[in-house]
Design a protein around this motif. Structure first.
Motif, mmCIF file in Angstrom:
data_model
loop_
_atom_site.group_PDB
_atom_site.id
_atom_site.type_symbol
_atom_site.label_atom_id
_atom_site.label_comp_id
_atom_site.label_asym_id
_atom_site.label_seq_id
_atom_site.Cartn_x
_atom_site.Cartn_y
_atom_site.Cartn_z
ATOM 1 N N UNK A 28 0.979 -1.265 0.470
ATOM 2 C CA UNK A 28 0.293 -0.031 0.018
ATOM 3 C C UNK A 28 1.156 1.268 -0.570
ATOM 4 N N UNK A 29 0.339 2.056 -0.635
ATOM 5 C CA UNK A 29 1.206 3.545 -0.840
ATOM 6 C C UNK A 29 0.250 4.539 -1.575
ATOM 7 N N UNK A 30 0.599 5.975 -1.590
ATOM 8 C CA UNK A 30 -0.431 7.007 -2.092
ATOM 9 C C UNK A 30 0.736 7.217 -2.942
ATOM 10 N N UNK A 31 -0.260 7.713 -3.578
ATOM 11 C CA UNK A 31 0.682 7.855 -5.018
ATOM 12 C C UNK A 31 0.077 9.693 -5.028
ATOM 13 N N UNK A 32 0.336 10.782 -6.128
ATOM 14 C CA UNK A 32 0.344 11.906 -6.474
ATOM 15 C C UNK A 32 -0.912 11.539 -7.992
ATOM 16 N N UNK A 33 -1.927 11.962 -7.939
ATOM 17 C CA UNK A 33 -2.425 11.932 -9.297
ATOM 18 C C UNK A 33 -2.082 13.049 -10.355
ATOM 19 N N UNK A 34 -1.357 12.433 -10.772
ATOM 20 C CA UNK A 34 -0.375 13.499 -12.369
ATOM 21 C C UNK A 34 -0.811 13.237 -13.896
ATOM 22 N N UNK A 35 -2.332 13.832 -13.717
ATOM 23 C CA UNK A 35 -2.725 13.959 -15.599
ATOM 24 C C UNK A 35 -2.200 14.821 -16.499
ATOM 25 N N UNK A 36 -1.049 15.506 -15.967
ATOM 26 C CA UNK A 36 0.319 16.178 -16.919
ATOM 27 C C UNK A 36 1.246 15.726 -16.628
ATOM 28 N N UNK A 37 1.314 14.404 -16.608
ATOM 29 C CA UNK A 37 2.786 13.675 -16.601
ATOM 30 C C UNK A 37 2.695 13.109 -17.590
ATOM 31 N N UNK A 38 3.617 12.961 -18.236
ATOM 32 C CA UNK A 38 4.321 11.938 -19.473
ATOM 33 C C UNK A 38 4.591 10.743 -19.177
ATOM 34 N N UNK A 39 4.274 10.267 -19.074
ATOM 35 C CA UNK A 39 4.538 9.217 -17.904
ATOM 36 C C UNK A 39 3.351 8.147 -17.993
#
Length: 323
Positions: A244-255
């Motif tokens: 388990x871990x929290x991740x940043x939602x980053x739709x501007x990131x191209x990956x």
């Protein structure tokens, strides 16, 4: 109408900001100096727009901005290429030409170039010093707090939109590699006030609602998970290879996935977000310079190439649908 918007800043003397701006202006050619002077000539007291600057533990809060009207919806097409599918859309002010905006929830603040600030007839606010980006480490970027009277996103209007105008003609690393470069970035402090955000990467569309609730379509829904704003950081509960871990939602990131602990690219066997399961996800290490909040991993838009992603505030859920 929803409650007044809030923007966090470090308080300081407005004179300090002006001196800093003057020093930077002196180092540029005359055309840039004129642009800076044109913008500063519009500077006004925030109280003239019913905005308040209140002290708090973070330094200060601007209260009364980013006001929304009920029952308004934005439906905007991406104007980026099908190859990149970056969430870049066209927005405008009242009776202004359209400008291009990158929708970036991982950016704390909204930003715009100096030419864009002039195009949108932005008004700098006095008594608030320059700010730096929180989500990218770029010492070359700083911005002066401005008010845009009305920011129009299709049929959705944001009154007294709070946007930082850079002291340079470009957004630099805030552009997130988008080409052509966007004129502005719409960040978390504004986006978190919207009831729902929809990123349709296959259909290349962005939608947002001021107050309309989102209702999942059972025929299209493929999964959902927990979502929250930690301050102004958009976090998704996930499991990476079962951990388990929290991740940043980053739709501007191209990956697809960024994991700061990696030393080189790797393939993640399984990524789970709520009841959505993704397998063989390509993960990249932290870039140099690293993004802000570097202890968090990040979910980029390439994870969702064939999906429609919906963020709902509140109750704090992220949904995944087939378009």
């Amino acid at each position: 109408m929803r409650a007044s918007g809030r923007q966090v800043f470090t308080l300081g003397m407005g004179v300090t900001a002006l001196l800093f701006l003057g020093c930077q202006a002196a180092a540029r050619d005359r055309s840039d100096v004129v642009t800076l002077q044109d913008l500063l000539a519009r500077m006004k007291d925030p109280r003239s727009f019913f905005l308040q600057v209140l002290p708090d533990e973070s330094g200060g809060v601007v209260v009364g901005g980013n006001r929304l009207h009920p029952n308004e919806i934005a439906r905007l097409r991406f104007i980026s290429s099908k190859r990149t599918r970056a969430p870049v859309v066209a927005v405008s002010g009242i009776k202004t030409k359209p400008v291009t905006a990158l929708i970036d929830p991982a950016s704390t603040w909204s930003w715009m170039t100096l030419p864009t600030a002039l195009e949108l007839q932005a008004t700098p606010l006095s008594g608030i010093p320059f700010q730096s980006p929180g989500h990218v480490f770029d010492p070359a970027i700083s911005g002066v707090v401005c008010r845009v009277s009305t920011l129009l996103m299709d049929a959705l209007s944001v009154e007294s939109a709070l946007v930082l105008a850079t002291t340079t003609p470009s957004l630099g690393s805030l552009e997130r590699g988008c080409r052509p470069a966007p004129d502005m970035v719409i960040g978390a402090i504004l986006l978190a006030r919207l009831r729902s955000l929809v990123f349709d990467f296959r259909g290349m569309k962005f939608m947002a609602a001021s107050t309309f609730p989102y209702r999942p379509d059972p025929a299209k829904l493929v999964g959902s998970g927990a979502f929250r704003w930690a301050g102004n950081l958009p976090l998704v509960e996930a499991r990476v290879n079962g951990i388990p871990r929290e991740l940043v939602f980053d739709p501007a990131g191209d990956y697809e996935l960024l994991l700061p602990e990696l030393r080189e690219p790797a393939t993640v066997r399984q990524l789970t977000i709520g009841d959505l399961v993704l397998r063989s996800v390509e993960a990249i290490p932290r870039p140099d310079p690293p993004p802000g909040a570097s202890s968090y991993g990040r979910l980029g838009r390439r994870c969702f190439d064939d999906l429609r992603v919906i963020v709902v505030n509140p109750p704090g859920r992220i949904y995944f649908e087939h378009p």
